[in-house]
Design a protein around this motif. Structure first.
Motif, PDB file in Angstrom:
ATOM      1  N   SER A  57     -28.159  -3.879  -5.777  1.00  0.00           N
ATOM      2  CA  SER A  57     -29.151  -4.367  -4.807  1.00  0.00           C
ATOM      3  C   SER A  57     -30.497  -3.715  -5.080  1.00  0.00           C
ATOM      4  N   THR A  58     -31.516  -4.519  -5.045  1.00  0.00           N
ATOM      5  CA  THR A  58     -32.872  -4.010  -5.181  1.00  0.00           C
ATOM      6  C   THR A  58     -33.712  -4.486  -4.011  1.00  0.00           C
ATOM      7  N   TYR A  59     -34.753  -3.759  -3.722  1.00  0.00           N
ATOM      8  CA  TYR A  59     -35.623  -4.031  -2.582  1.00  0.00           C
ATOM      9  C   TYR A  59     -37.056  -3.934  -3.100  1.00  0.00           C
ATOM     10  N   TYR A  60     -37.926  -4.764  -2.536  1.00  0.00           N
ATOM     11  CA  TYR A  60     -39.272  -4.745  -3.067  1.00  0.00           C
ATOM     12  C   TYR A  60     -40.292  -5.073  -1.985  1.00  0.00           C
ATOM     13  N   ALA A  61     -41.477  -4.536  -2.209  1.00  0.00           N
ATOM     14  CA  ALA A  61     -42.611  -4.916  -1.377  1.00  0.00           C
ATOM     15  C   ALA A  61     -43.192  -6.218  -1.904  1.00  0.00           C
ATOM     16  N   VAL A  62     -43.869  -6.927  -1.056  1.00  0.00           N
ATOM     17  CA  VAL A  62     -44.463  -8.205  -1.454  1.00  0.00           C
ATOM     18  C   VAL A  62     -45.397  -8.011  -2.643  1.00  0.00           C
ATOM     19  N   SER A  63     -46.095  -6.898  -2.667  1.00  0.00           N
ATOM     20  CA  SER A  63     -47.053  -6.642  -3.743  1.00  0.00           C
ATOM     21  C   SER A  63     -46.384  -6.514  -5.109  1.00  0.00           C
ATOM     22  N   ALA A  64     -45.104  -6.195  -5.104  1.00  0.00           N
ATOM     23  CA  ALA A  64     -44.392  -5.982  -6.368  1.00  0.00           C
ATOM     24  C   ALA A  64     -43.648  -7.224  -6.846  1.00  0.00           C
ATOM     25  N   ARG A  65     -43.439  -8.159  -5.961  1.00  0.00           N
ATOM     26  CA  ARG A  65     -42.598  -9.309  -6.287  1.00  0.00           C
ATOM     27  C   ARG A  65     -43.136 -10.093  -7.473  1.00  0.00           C
ATOM     28  N   GLY A  66     -42.243 -10.322  -8.424  1.00  0.00           N
ATOM     29  CA  GLY A  66     -42.596 -11.117  -9.594  1.00  0.00           C
ATOM     30  C   GLY A  66     -43.305 -10.344 -10.692  1.00  0.00           C
TER      31      GLY A  66
END
Length: 124
Positions: A57-66
């Protein structure tokens, strides 16, 4: 105690890539989730990405997505942050953090251990 040491920061042009590494030592036998935070000049520390012990499982901030990817190699006690398509606003000190708490929470106060950080500077 767990010691965390980040590496891989530096100066990169906008649109470029960097890979940060965080090496853990000490009591690494626990099922630590790992995370990357960053703090830009004059701003509060913010969550970037996280990964659970197994890497499932990974989690991310919107700024990091993609653009950013987090991974870990438990045999090497190392977590990585691959950053692509870097922007000027990604300039910050990047911190590695570890936590035994479950479920994972993407907040600074949920982390148990911190590294000292590595500076990433994105230039135009």
């Amino acid at each position: 105690q767990v010691q965390l040491v980040e590496s891989g920061g530096g100066l990169v042009q906008a649109g470029g890539s960097l890979r940060l590494s965080c090496a853990a030592s000490g009591r690494t036998s626990g099922n630590y989730a790992m995370a990357w935070f960053r703090q830009a000049p004059g701003k509060e520390r913010e969550f970037v990405m996280g990964i659970n012990w197994s890497g499932s499982s990974t989690y991310y901030a919107v700024s990091a997505r993609g653009r950013f990817t987090i991974s870990r190699d438990n045999a090497k006690n190392t977590v990585y942050l691959q950053m692509n398509s870097l922007k000027l606003e990604d300039t910050a000190v990047y911190y590695c953090a570890a936590t035994l708490r479950s479920p994972f929470r993407a907040t600074s106060d949920a982390m148990d251990y911190w590294g000292k950080g590595t500076l990433v500077t994105v230039s135009s």
